[in-house]
Design a protein around this motif. Structure first.
Motif, short mmCIF file in Angstrom:
data_model
loop_
_atom_site.label_atom_id
_atom_site.label_comp_id
_atom_site.label_asym_id
_atom_site.label_seq_id
_atom_site.Cartn_x
_atom_site.Cartn_y
_atom_site.Cartn_z
N HIS A 1 0.83 -1.21 0.00
CA HIS A 1 0.00 0.00 0.00
C HIS A 1 0.87 1.26 0.00
O HIS A 1 0.55 2.24 -0.68
CB HIS A 1 -0.92 0.01 1.22
CG HIS A 1 -2.07 -0.94 1.12
ND1 HIS A 1 -2.70 -1.23 -0.07
CD2 HIS A 1 -2.73 -1.65 2.08
CE1 HIS A 1 -3.69 -2.09 0.15
NE2 HIS A 1 -3.73 -2.36 1.44
N THR A 2 1.95 1.23 0.76
CA THR A 2 2.84 2.39 0.83
C THR A 2 3.49 2.65 -0.52
O THR A 2 3.53 3.80 -0.99
CB THR A 2 3.94 2.17 1.90
OG1 THR A 2 3.33 1.89 3.16
CG2 THR A 2 4.82 3.40 2.02
N GLU A 3 3.96 1.60 -1.16
CA GLU A 3 4.61 1.74 -2.46
C GLU A 3 3.64 2.18 -3.55
O GLU A 3 4.04 2.79 -4.55
CB GLU A 3 5.29 0.43 -2.84
CG GLU A 3 6.46 0.06 -1.93
CD GLU A 3 7.03 -1.31 -2.21
OE1 GLU A 3 8.16 -1.59 -1.76
OE2 GLU A 3 6.35 -2.12 -2.90
N SER A 4 2.35 1.88 -3.35
CA SER A 4 1.33 2.28 -4.33
C SER A 4 0.67 3.61 -3.95
O SER A 4 -0.28 4.04 -4.61
CB SER A 4 0.25 1.20 -4.44
OG SER A 4 0.80 -0.04 -4.82
N ASP A 5 1.17 4.22 -2.88
CA ASP A 5 0.64 5.50 -2.39
C ASP A 5 -0.82 5.37 -1.95
O ASP A 5 -1.58 6.34 -2.03
CB ASP A 5 0.78 6.59 -3.46
CG ASP A 5 0.85 7.98 -2.85
OD1 ASP A 5 1.31 8.10 -1.70
OD2 ASP A 5 0.42 8.95 -3.50
N LYS A 6 -1.18 4.18 -1.47
CA LYS A 6 -2.52 3.96 -0.92
C LYS A 6 -2.44 4.13 0.60
O LYS A 6 -2.47 3.16 1.36
CB LYS A 6 -3.01 2.55 -1.28
CG LYS A 6 -3.15 2.28 -2.76
CD LYS A 6 -4.38 2.96 -3.33
CE LYS A 6 -4.63 2.53 -4.76
NZ LYS A 6 -5.84 3.15 -5.34
N LEU A 7 -2.34 5.37 1.03
CA LEU A 7 -2.02 5.63 2.43
C LEU A 7 -3.20 5.42 3.37
O LEU A 7 -3.02 5.08 4.54
CB LEU A 7 -1.47 7.06 2.58
CG LEU A 7 -0.20 7.32 1.75
CD1 LEU A 7 0.33 8.72 2.03
CD2 LEU A 7 0.87 6.28 2.03
N LEU A 8 -4.42 5.62 2.87
CA LEU A 8 -5.58 5.31 3.71
C LEU A 8 -5.63 3.81 3.97
O LEU A 8 -5.90 3.37 5.09
CB LEU A 8 -6.86 5.77 3.02
CG LEU A 8 -8.14 5.53 3.82
CD1 LEU A 8 -8.20 6.47 5.02
CD2 LEU A 8 -9.38 5.71 2.95
N ASP A 9 -5.36 3.02 2.94
CA ASP A 9 -5.33 1.56 3.10
C ASP A 9 -4.23 1.15 4.07
O ASP A 9 -4.39 0.20 4.85
CB ASP A 9 -5.12 0.89 1.75
CG ASP A 9 -6.25 1.20 0.78
OD1 ASP A 9 -7.40 0.86 1.09
OD2 ASP A 9 -5.97 1.78 -0.28
N LEU A 10 -3.11 1.86 4.02
CA LEU A 10 -2.02 1.59 4.95
C LEU A 10 -2.48 1.78 6.38
O LEU A 10 -2.20 0.95 7.25
CB LEU A 10 -0.84 2.53 4.65
CG LEU A 10 0.23 2.64 5.76
CD1 LEU A 10 0.97 1.33 5.92
CD2 LEU A 10 1.18 3.78 5.46
N ARG A 11 -3.20 2.86 6.63
CA ARG A 11 -3.66 3.13 8.00
C ARG A 11 -4.65 2.06 8.47
O ARG A 11 -4.63 1.64 9.63
CB ARG A 11 -4.31 4.51 8.06
CG ARG A 11 -4.66 4.98 9.47
CD ARG A 11 -5.00 6.46 9.49
NE ARG A 11 -5.56 6.88 10.76
CZ ARG A 11 -4.86 7.20 11.83
NH1 ARG A 11 -3.54 7.15 11.77
NH2 ARG A 11 -5.44 7.58 12.96
N ILE A 12 -5.49 1.58 7.56
CA ILE A 12 -6.43 0.53 7.92
C ILE A 12 -5.69 -0.77 8.25
O ILE A 12 -6.01 -1.46 9.23
CB ILE A 12 -7.43 0.29 6.77
CG1 ILE A 12 -8.32 1.52 6.60
CG2 ILE A 12 -8.29 -0.95 7.04
CD1 ILE A 12 -9.24 1.46 5.39
#
Length: 236
Positions: free
Chosen positions: A48-59
């Motif tokens: 998620h971090t590498e794909s810039d999916k930061l909301l998903d990272l927090r979840i």
């Protein structure tokens, strides 16, 4: 986080135990399973971090935290396994209540009734896991991320709506999380990795440990301190 992942995978290759050498091999096996589940979420967090999916990272950080809370409880509670199994039974009972008996055949009705008859089992709540813990931050962050990101709440929905200077509200699929929330996600995942690594090592019979394991655990600590320092430097 790639550093953490690499070290953790190395650690899992070093850890092993003889079931006859521990007091409760089932409990130790559960701890290994918790660690494997944590590493699964770590891999997802990295992607998620590498794909810039930061909301998903927090979840996903919340899922990792839950593993840490369970590992902590498993290391403190003599009856952790019973409570874990009771939680499963209580969950099945809740599910059985929602299934109308009339849509089931005779065999499945008996199974459903058996689930309903077991009324002693109780759910294992996050607040229960945190009682008596020295890691109150994990429970705090679990509840915070649950309310502002992971669950459907007014706060989590508000992330997907942005109003511009002209008063026009637009919806966003990948809402931005601020630096503080990003910092919370990264550092809490790292703290969870540190905690679970030490607790798993502590659970393995001393005869199965070696210097490399201790070195890896110390490496975790240095990585944690480094990443916190780098993040603060960027913030400044």
């Amino acid at each position: 986080m790639r550093d953490f992942q690499r070290e953790a995978l190395t650690l899992t290759q070093l850890l092993e135990f003889d079931p006859d050498s521990v007091n409760d091999p089932e409990l130790l096996s559960v701890k290994f399973a918790l660690y494997a589940r944590l590493l699964t979420f770590l891999d997802t967090a990295i992607r998620h971090t590498e794909s810039d999916k930061l909301l998903d990272l927090r979840i996903v950080a919340r899922n990792a935290i839950e593993c840490g809370m369970h590992m902590d409880a498993a290391s403190r509670w003599p009856d952790y396994l019973r409570k874990l199994k009771d939680d499963d039974k209580a969950s099945r009972r809740s599910l059985a209540v929602e299934i109308p008996a009339e849509i089931l055949d005779a065999k499945n009705r008996r199974i459903r009734q058996g689930m309903l008859n077991d009324k002693t089992a109780k759910r294992l709540q996050p607040t229960d896991l945190g009682k008596g813990s020295d890691f109150a931050r994990l429970v705090l962050m679990y509840r915070k991320i649950s309310s502002d990101t992971a669950h459907v709440t007014a706060s989590s929905l508000d992330r997907h709506m942005a109003t511009d200077t002209e008063g026009v509200t637009r919806l966003t699929i990948d809402p931005i999380i601020d630096d503080e929330e990003l910092y919370e996600a990264f550092t809490t995942i790292a703290l969870t990795l540190l905690l679970c690594t030490w607790l798993l090592m502590d659970a393995v019979p001393e005869s199965s440990r070696n210097g490399a394991m201790l070195e890896l655990a110390e490496r975790y600590q240095s990585l944690y301190r480094r990443d916190i320092r780098l993040f603060k430097d960027q913030d400044e």
